[in-house]
Design an enzyme around this catalytic site. Structure first.
Site, mmCIF file in Angstrom:
data_model
loop_
_atom_site.group_PDB
_atom_site.id
_atom_site.type_symbol
_atom_site.label_atom_id
_atom_site.label_comp_id
_atom_site.label_asym_id
_atom_site.label_seq_id
_atom_site.Cartn_x
_atom_site.Cartn_y
_atom_site.Cartn_z
ATOM 1 N N TYR B 128 0.846 -1.205 0.000
ATOM 2 C CA TYR B 128 0.000 0.000 0.000
ATOM 3 C C TYR B 128 0.881 1.256 0.000
ATOM 4 O O TYR B 128 0.756 2.114 -0.842
ATOM 5 C CB TYR B 128 -0.904 0.044 1.229
ATOM 6 C CG TYR B 128 -1.741 -1.201 1.477
ATOM 7 C CD1 TYR B 128 -2.482 -1.778 0.455
ATOM 8 C CD2 TYR B 128 -1.802 -1.782 2.739
ATOM 9 C CE1 TYR B 128 -3.256 -2.903 0.684
ATOM 10 C CE2 TYR B 128 -2.576 -2.909 2.979
ATOM 11 C CZ TYR B 128 -3.289 -3.470 1.947
ATOM 12 O OH TYR B 128 -4.048 -4.578 2.182
ATOM 13 N N GLU B 243 -7.095 -6.168 9.067
ATOM 14 C CA GLU B 243 -5.790 -6.178 9.743
ATOM 15 C C GLU B 243 -5.902 -5.488 11.100
ATOM 16 O O GLU B 243 -5.347 -5.938 12.089
ATOM 17 C CB GLU B 243 -4.772 -5.446 8.853
ATOM 18 C CG GLU B 243 -3.359 -5.449 9.392
ATOM 19 C CD GLU B 243 -2.379 -4.710 8.462
ATOM 20 O OE1 GLU B 243 -2.682 -4.513 7.275
ATOM 21 O OE2 GLU B 243 -1.304 -4.354 8.953
HETATM 22 C C1 LIG Z 1 8.414 -1.579 10.084
HETATM 23 C C2 LIG Z 1 7.314 -1.112 9.186
HETATM 24 C C3 LIG Z 1 6.581 -2.043 8.462
HETATM 25 C C4 LIG Z 1 5.575 -1.635 7.581
HETATM 26 N N1 LIG Z 1 4.939 -2.549 6.817
HETATM 27 C C5 LIG Z 1 4.104 -2.139 5.834
HETATM 28 C C6 LIG Z 1 3.587 -3.053 4.870
HETATM 29 O O1 LIG Z 1 3.847 -4.254 4.934
HETATM 30 N N2 LIG Z 1 2.823 -2.577 3.871
HETATM 31 C C7 LIG Z 1 2.516 -1.237 3.756
HETATM 32 O O2 LIG Z 1 1.827 -0.883 2.830
HETATM 33 N N3 LIG Z 1 2.980 -0.359 4.662
HETATM 34 C C8 LIG Z 1 3.773 -0.757 5.683
HETATM 35 N N4 LIG Z 1 4.293 0.167 6.572
HETATM 36 C C9 LIG Z 1 3.991 1.585 6.403
HETATM 37 C C10 LIG Z 1 3.090 2.144 7.472
HETATM 38 O O3 LIG Z 1 1.796 1.728 7.243
HETATM 39 C C11 LIG Z 1 3.267 3.673 7.434
HETATM 40 O O4 LIG Z 1 4.460 3.952 8.125
HETATM 41 C C12 LIG Z 1 2.110 4.400 8.038
HETATM 42 O O5 LIG Z 1 1.025 4.330 7.210
HETATM 43 C C13 LIG Z 1 2.437 5.891 8.272
HETATM 44 O O6 LIG Z 1 2.900 6.503 7.101
HETATM 45 P P1 LIG Z 1 4.271 7.316 7.102
HETATM 46 O O7 LIG Z 1 5.293 6.494 7.739
HETATM 47 O O8 LIG Z 1 4.504 7.799 5.741
HETATM 48 O O9 LIG Z 1 3.980 8.527 8.056
HETATM 49 P P2 LIG Z 1 3.214 9.907 7.675
HETATM 50 O O10 LIG Z 1 1.946 9.583 7.005
HETATM 51 O O11 LIG Z 1 4.176 10.773 6.978
HETATM 52 O O12 LIG Z 1 2.922 10.454 9.107
HETATM 53 C C14 LIG Z 1 3.852 11.202 9.857
HETATM 54 C C15 LIG Z 1 3.146 11.800 11.062
HETATM 55 O O13 LIG Z 1 2.123 12.672 10.604
HETATM 56 C C16 LIG Z 1 0.897 12.350 11.212
HETATM 57 N N5 LIG Z 1 -0.206 12.595 10.278
HETATM 58 C C17 LIG Z 1 -0.266 12.253 8.980
HETATM 59 N N6 LIG Z 1 -1.447 12.617 8.458
HETATM 60 C C18 LIG Z 1 -2.149 13.194 9.470
HETATM 61 C C19 LIG Z 1 -3.455 13.787 9.571
HETATM 62 N N7 LIG Z 1 -4.257 13.828 8.543
HETATM 63 N N8 LIG Z 1 -3.848 14.279 10.756
HETATM 64 C C20 LIG Z 1 -3.016 14.223 11.819
HETATM 65 N N9 LIG Z 1 -1.775 13.702 11.776
HETATM 66 C C21 LIG Z 1 -1.357 13.194 10.616
HETATM 67 C C22 LIG Z 1 1.009 10.874 11.538
HETATM 68 O O14 LIG Z 1 0.182 10.528 12.613
HETATM 69 C C23 LIG Z 1 2.465 10.729 11.906
HETATM 70 O O15 LIG Z 1 2.630 11.055 13.249
HETATM 71 C C24 LIG Z 1 5.266 -0.238 7.463
HETATM 72 C C25 LIG Z 1 5.991 0.699 8.229
HETATM 73 C C26 LIG Z 1 7.009 0.280 9.070
HETATM 74 C C27 LIG Z 1 7.796 1.304 9.838
#
Ligand SMILES: Cc1cc2nc3c(=O)[nH]c(=O)nc-3n(C[C@H](O)[C@H](O)[C@H](O)COP(=O)(O)OP(=O)(O)OC[C@H]3O[C@@H](n4cnc5c(N)ncnc54)[C@H](O)[C@@H]3O)c2cc1C
Lengths: 358, 402
Positions: B128, B243
């Site tokens: 995703y 999930e």
């Molecule tokens: C070890 C690990 C395994 C993972 N495995 C998978 C996987 O198998 N498949 C997959 O698809 N993804 C996976 N992920 C991704 C995970 O789902 C994302 O890290 C998560 O969706 C958050 O996105 P981001 O890291 O880009 O953070 P961002 O979206 O950039 O968020 C950063 C900060 O901003 C805040 N924020 C963002 N938008 C808003 C809003 N609208 N209002 C308030 N606050 C907000 C968030 O809460 C967060 O604190 C994995 C991540 C990790 C670290």
């Protein structure tokens, strides 16, 4: 009251920051982590040249004779700049010797980092000196110390042990000692050490009379830990503020989301509380003007707050801050390791309450 | 009203426990710690095979797909017992992707994919997230174009855990570039061994591996686009909901906490029994109290599902509560363990098996992953409490002139 560094101090801090920015970065930290001892090899001589090992030591043993407040500001920068723990812990070793016996002849080699020293105090189930099992008998040390930082690589061990019904502080050489290396959260080169008759080569204070000196030295170690934590928190806050301005989601910088701004504002508020508590505890300890709970409150509060700030930083960085190449995790690891070693909350809360109630 | 399990549910729980007594070996528990819940080491492969043999692999699937049609409460009990035992969780292929395929797939797609998943021949990585599309999943820019009966996929996915061990990636890509962003994505299955797929490792703080996956003109059969075109975002949300039901679980932290309680009962620091320390007693009590609350919240989600409801706000509450509580528990417990609290689980001298320091490093991810807690709070607001949705339009207070 002047709760911020003076212009002169700022000028020094600026130079310290410059050195750390140039010498320590995430790539280097990653490489150092892979090869134990490599951080020390890479940095020891330049840190020695800057005079940091003997920052507060007397000039006649090669020190710079800085006061404790200046020393604490240096440690703030070490925390902010993530100087590797192995190097910091050698600096801490020298500081302990300075606190216990500033005339100790070993300092001549320790301030130049020709020799290194580690602190060997904790035992597996004892942290208070009055409960230590390790003993000194006929100028030799017997028993097991635990969680000793840099134990295997240091040239000397500064050991606190029972003698004549009291506490002694002695130095032994790292010769024929038995180690059980430990794998720890902060990867900070700890080991359990067996001293089965290690010969005392120097004494810091009189036999059996070291408890008061030990307490003073250990308080200084704790205060320096507060400074490191504070510096590290400054870094986590700054990094997070920069990141939320840069990171876009939903067509805007995440800094525009109120929930994100509130969390960052809470981080800043907590860091401010820590800044005041830490710097007050240090300056009033140095000035001898502690009246009541100033130091205890700092010791109870700052470590716990440090973890919260790191966790908020982690959260706001999302996945970006979770990768091993990103510095966030080094701050978070130090947060818990330092809390456990230097500022466990319980005893200080108890001491505060005792002051108020008993 | 009653909160007790029924006699059948208790019998089921005991059956699961008996199975775990024989199969949750120390070696399996250590392997799970080392390579994570989603890892596929030799011990977990053996364990999954044993689950398959029992038919528990497809426990919650309907009978028509070869499942046991166990209801949500039984599933909850099963997952809870697995987590408490410290063994690997069921793969998301089975618990998240398969149920989604059952709902969105064409008859041919169901007939093709579900039996393969049931046999364990297919293992999906979830594709995703992208570098610029994390919380804002709909911003994904990886794309697919249909040419001569084949999808040509290009782009890059981030955080694709399991991509180095799985067979396929279940991924959202932009297929309708002219549609609004939520409506321009489709769900496509890309075989990980297809030419043009590159998987590179990303190591994260708790010592686990995830991946970046690059698609360079990867050809995928047309039939691998699942359900309707343009619905990918909603299908991903559906799969994430499945999930999230397990993300609300507190069982792993509960298990680790129990190990710490055993240490507290026995250990003496500085001549004082830990169990006599008022600070520790207060913390231990507080953690248990919060675990009790967290368990009930996840149970309510299962109960509501059982009744045919879609407990979205409730599952958001569980997810927030459990993720934040896990951080708290790991923090307090590493402190309770004193100097030993910093020891890695591979260190034999650690107290409480070293789970806590590992969970301490894993815990931040529970809050921002799987739908970040801020968004979950919004969901509780408008789905649970009926609060107005945030709007970018300028609003006019009723009774006032615009
Ligand atoms: C070890 C690990 C395994 C993972 N495995 C998978 C996987 O198998 N498949 C997959 O698809 N993804 C996976 N992920 C991704 C995970 O789902 C994302 O890290 C998560 O969706 C958050 O996105 P981001 O890291 O880009 O953070 P961002 O979206 O950039 O968020 C950063 C900060 O901003 C805040 N924020 C963002 N938008 C808003 C809003 N609208 N209002 C308030 N606050 C907000 C968030 O809460 C967060 O604190 C994995 C991540 C990790 C670290």
């Amino acid at each position: 009251m002047h709760p911020v560094p003076t212009d002169d101090q700022e000028a020094i801090l600026h130079e310290i920051r410059k050195f750390l920015t140039k010498s320590v970065d995430a790539d280097k930290c990653m490489a150092w982590e892979k090869e134990p001892g490599s951080a020390v090899s890479a940095l020891k001589s330049s840190v020695a040249e800057l005079g940091w090992f003997g920052y507060s030591a007397p000039e006649d043993v090669g020190g710079s004779e800085a006061g404790f407040v200046d020393l604490s500001l240096l440690y703030e920068e070490l925390g902010r700049g993530l100087l590797p723990l192995q190097v910091i812990n050698y600096m801490r070793g020298v500081q302990a010797v300075v606190d216990l016996d500033p005339k100790c002849s070993l300092l001549n080699n320790l301030t130049t980092a020709e020799k290194t020293i580690c602190l060997s105090f904790d035992e597996e189930f004892n942290r208070l000196p009055e409960n230590y099992d390790v003993k000194i008998e006929g100028d030799a040390v017997y028993g097991r110390k635990c969680y000793v930082l840099n134990a295997e690589s240091a040239d000397y061990h500064l050991v606190a042990a029972k003698e004549k019904g009291g506490l002694s502080l002695v130095v032994v050489e790292n010769k024929d000692l038995k180690f059980q290396p430990l794998k720890t959260m902060a990867d900070d080169s700890q080991a359990h050490v067996d001293y089965s008759g290690a010969k005392v080569i120097a004494r810091l204070g009189d036999a059996g009379n070291g408890k008061e000196a030990f307490d003073k030295m250990w308080l200084n170690q704790r205060l320096l830990a507060l400074s490191e934590m504070l510096g590290s928190m400054f870094c986590v806050l700054d990094t997070t503020v920069d990141y939320i301005k840069e990171r876009w989601q939903f067509g805007q910088p995440i800094a525009l989301f109120q929930a994100v701004r509130h969390q960052t504002a809470d981080m800043a508020t907590t860091v401010t509380a820590c800044r005041h508590l830490t710097r007050q505890a240090i300056t009033r300890t140095v000035a001898g003007t502690v009246e009541s709970t100033e130091v205890l409150s700092a010791l109870a509060y700052v470590g716990q707050a440090y973890k919260k700030v790191c966790w908020a930083g982690h959260h706001l960085h999302g996945g970006t801050g979770f990768v091993v190449e990103h510095p966030m995790h080094w701050h978070s690891e130090r947060a818990q390791s330092y809390c456990i070693r230097y500022t466990p909350e319980a005893p200080f809360l108890k001491a505060i309450t005792a002051k108020l109630l008993d | 009203m009653q909160y007790d399990f029924t006699a059948e549910q208790i019998a089921w729980r005991d059956e699961v426990r008996a199975f775990l007594k024989d199969n949750a070996t120390e070696a399996l528990i250590m392997e799970t710690l080392e390579i994570g819940n989603e890892g596929k080491g030799p011990e977990s492969t053996k364990f999954m095979a044993a689950l398959q043999k029992k038919g528990w692999w497809s426990l919650a699937w309907p009978k028509e797909f070869g499942g046991m049609d166990r209801d949500p409460m039984d599933t909850w009990i099963f997952v809870d017992e697995l987590e408490k035992a410290g063994v690997p969780m069921m793969p998301l292929t089975v618990t998240s992707v398969a149920p989604t395929i059952m709902r969105i797939g064409t008859e041919e797609q169901k007939a093709y994919w579900i039996p393969k998943i049931a046999k364990g021949d297919i293992d999906f990585a979830l594709g995703y997230s992208e570098a610029e599309a994390g919380t804002d999943l709909a911003a994904a820019t990886s794309k697919a174009e249909l040419k001569d009966g084949k999808w040509i996929v290009n782009g890059q996915k981030m955080w694709t855990t399991m991509a180095h061990m799985g067979t396929h990636v279940w991924t959202i890509v932009r297929t309708e570039p002219d549609e609004p962003k939520h409506k321009g994505l489709s769900m496509i299955i890309v075989p990980l061994d297809a030419p043009g797929v590159t998987v590179t490792p990303i190591m994260v703080w708790p010592g686990l591996r995830t991946n970046a996956v690059f698609f360079d003109n990867v050809e995928v059969p047309e039939a691998y686009q699942m359900g309707q075109r343009g619905m990918g975002f909603y299908y991903a949300a559906m799969a994430l909901n499945f999930e999230r039901l397990s993300l609300g679980s507190i069982a792993m932290a509960h298990r680790s906490f129990k190990l710490v309680v055993e240490v507290v009962k026995e250990a003496t620091f500085d001549g004082q029994a830990l169990k006599d320390d008022p600070w520790i007693r207060e913390r231990v009590g507080r953690i248990q109290m919060e675990i009790d609350a967290a368990r009930l919240m996840t149970l309510e989600t299962a109960w509501a599902l059982q009744g045919g409801g879609m407990p979205i706000a409730e599952s958001s509450m569980s997810k927030i509560y459990a993720s934040e509580l896990t951080q708290n528990i790991t923090d307090l417990c590493t402190q309770i363990l004193g100097m030993s609290g910093q020891l890695h689980f591979s260190d034999k001298s650690t107290l409480g098996q070293g789970w806590m320091q590992w969970l301490y490093r894993l815990a931040p991810m529970f809050a921002f992953g799987g739908g970040t807690n801020e968004v979950q709070r919004d969901i509780i607001g408008f789905m649970g409490l009926g609060l107005p949705k945030p709007s970018s339009k300028k609003l006019v207070k009723p009774g006032t002139k615009s």
